[in-house]
Design a protein around this motif. Structure first.
Motif, short mmCIF file in Angstrom:
data_model
loop_
_atom_site.label_atom_id
_atom_site.label_comp_id
_atom_site.label_asym_id
_atom_site.label_seq_id
_atom_site.Cartn_x
_atom_site.Cartn_y
_atom_site.Cartn_z
N TYR A 102 -5.06 17.98 -8.37
CA TYR A 102 -3.68 17.75 -8.79
C TYR A 102 -3.16 16.40 -8.31
O TYR A 102 -2.33 15.79 -8.97
N SER A 103 -3.62 15.95 -7.16
CA SER A 103 -3.04 14.76 -6.55
C SER A 103 -3.56 13.45 -7.12
O SER A 103 -2.85 12.44 -7.08
N ASN A 104 -4.77 13.41 -7.66
CA ASN A 104 -5.25 12.17 -8.26
C ASN A 104 -4.45 11.80 -9.51
O ASN A 104 -4.10 10.62 -9.69
N VAL A 152 0.85 -1.18 0.00
CA VAL A 152 0.00 0.00 0.00
C VAL A 152 0.89 1.23 0.00
O VAL A 152 1.92 1.27 0.69
N VAL A 153 0.51 2.25 -0.76
CA VAL A 153 1.24 3.51 -0.76
C VAL A 153 0.26 4.64 -0.51
O VAL A 153 -0.85 4.65 -1.05
N LEU A 154 0.67 5.58 0.34
CA LEU A 154 -0.15 6.74 0.70
C LEU A 154 0.54 8.01 0.24
O LEU A 154 1.77 8.09 0.21
N LEU A 155 -0.26 9.04 -0.09
CA LEU A 155 0.28 10.36 -0.39
C LEU A 155 -0.28 11.35 0.61
O LEU A 155 -1.49 11.52 0.73
N ARG A 156 0.63 12.02 1.35
CA ARG A 156 0.25 13.12 2.24
C ARG A 156 1.41 14.10 2.25
O ARG A 156 2.18 14.17 3.22
N ALA A 157 1.58 14.84 1.18
CA ALA A 157 2.72 15.75 1.02
C ALA A 157 2.37 17.14 1.51
O ALA A 157 2.52 18.13 0.79
N PHE A 166 8.73 12.81 -1.54
CA PHE A 166 7.88 13.39 -2.57
C PHE A 166 8.73 14.18 -3.54
O PHE A 166 9.52 15.03 -3.13
N PRO A 167 8.60 13.94 -4.86
CA PRO A 167 9.48 14.58 -5.82
C PRO A 167 8.99 15.92 -6.34
O PRO A 167 9.65 16.54 -7.17
N GLY A 168 7.83 16.36 -5.85
CA GLY A 168 7.21 17.55 -6.41
C GLY A 168 6.30 17.18 -7.57
O GLY A 168 6.49 16.16 -8.24
N PHE A 169 5.31 18.03 -7.80
CA PHE A 169 4.35 17.79 -8.88
C PHE A 169 3.59 19.09 -9.11
O PHE A 169 3.29 19.80 -8.13
N PRO A 170 3.28 19.44 -10.34
CA PRO A 170 2.55 20.68 -10.58
C PRO A 170 1.27 20.76 -9.76
O PRO A 170 0.44 19.85 -9.80
N GLY A 171 1.14 21.81 -8.98
CA GLY A 171 -0.02 22.00 -8.12
C GLY A 171 0.16 21.48 -6.71
O GLY A 171 -0.65 21.79 -5.83
#
Length: 348
Positions: free
Chosen positions: A109-111, A15-20, A69-74
């Motif tokens: 942006y995150s989806n 499982v991987v979660l995103l909470r940046a 987290f590598p960064g992402f637009p938005g």
């Protein structure tokens, strides 16, 4: 449709979660991490988050692995580099995650970021009224209530029962040892002041912090402990000079976890509504928090602890401006007398 986990033929193993997000948002998510861990005790749970939060991931009993987290637009665009991002997604797709969970707001942006991880299943929030798109489970974003409850709404939607709303800030023995070393010569009680915040609409006037620190030293003796990042160190020098009594400037001298171990030893912390306030709530340290532009409904401390919040009611809260056009009345309305009175109610 709710209950994604109950509809799966086999339990997810990776499982991987995103909470940046910053410290406060991350800590408000710890009850959701706990619920997820208890529902999936045998799974490897990886966390994609900001580099500054690595130690919190490492110490969490609910998370197994930190991924920067590598960064992402938005999303936290200051980290974004297109070439690094492409390499990152290639590595993530090679992991073959069973489930990716987006815990990063509305998903606008995150989806897309989560879908690029290539997990077998992807879940997260979407804006009210938006379709699920390519998500396997999409919860319309809960727009009201505390951030803790909003995060738990997502795990509950996936079919995971809550396991309490208490936030967590785990500390190791070495964190406590280092904190004791920093504070060993400071006279008790330790009166913490945290004066900084990312933007001006969360920063109570420095002279009011100084006035509070001065009054508390006069009443209780002890030491004012100034907390902050490295760039706050000169401000700590100003506070020490103005307070005139014993003052220990720790700005820039602590890691994030060491900051927590120091906060755990304070008799009281007077702070803006920022990350250290949420650290104090998790550690049940007596805290007085000055709210500026943020909505207390979303970020207030638990009601059953040694905490007081100071809020001056204004019709423009919560505020979407970067710079206040009406003179920061939300902050100006909070007085030194109110802060001192609140401190007397919680100091240990």
């Amino acid at each position: 449709m709710p209950g994604l986990l109950s509809r799966l033929g086999e339990t997810p193993r990776k499982v991987v979660l995103l909470r940046a997000s910053r410290i406060g948002d991350f800590l408000c998510s710890t009850p959701a991490f706990r619920a997820l861990r208890m529902a999936l005790p045998g799974a490897e749970i990886s966390m994609i988050t900001l580099p500054l939060l690595q130690d919190l991931v490492t110490r969490s009993p609910h998370l197994d692995r930190f991924i920067a987290f590598p960064g992402f637009p938005g999303i936290a665009e200051q980290f974004f580099d297109a070439q690094r991002a492409v390499e990152f997604f290639q590595k993530m797709q090679a992991e073959r995650f069973d489930l990716a969970v987006q815990m990063q707001g509305s998903g606008v942006y995150s989806n897309p970021f989560m879908l690029l991880l290539g997990a077998r299943l992807t879940a997260g929030c979407v804006r009210q009224g938006d379709p699920a798109g390519r998500l396997d489970a999409a919860l319309p974003l809960v727009e009201r209530g505390h951030e803790i409850q909003r995060m738990l709404a997502l795990t509950t939607f996936l079919g995971i029962p809550p396991r309490g709303e208490e936030t967590e800030f785990p500390l190791w023995v070495e964190d406590h040892v280092l904190a004791e070393g920093l504070l060993e010569k400071a006279r008790r009680p330790l009166i913490g002041l945290h004066t900084s915040a990312r933007d001006a609409k969360r920063r109570w006037a420095l002279e009011r912090f100084v006035a509070v620190g001065t009054k508390l030293l006069q009443r209780h003796g002890g030491t004012v402990v100034f907390l902050g990042e490295a760039e706050d160190y000169p401000i700590g020098g100003v506070v020490a000079q103005e307070v005139g009594g014993a003052c220990l400037n720790l700005a820039g001298k602590t890691s994030l976890v060491l900051l927590g171990a120091v906060i755990a030893r304070l008799a009281v912390l007077v702070t803006n509504d920022t990350g250290p306030a949420h650290i104090a709530y998790a550690l049940k340290a007596p805290t007085v928090t000055v709210f500026g532009s943020a909505n207390p409904e979303v970020y207030a401390p638990p009601k059953d602890g040694p905490y007081r919040i100071l809020v001056y009611d204004v019709p423009c809260r919560p505020c979407g401006y970067a710079v206040c056009p009406v003179g920061y009345r939300c902050l100006a309305g909070v007085t030194v007398e109110q802060a001192v009175k609140a401190e007397e109610e919680v100091i240990r």
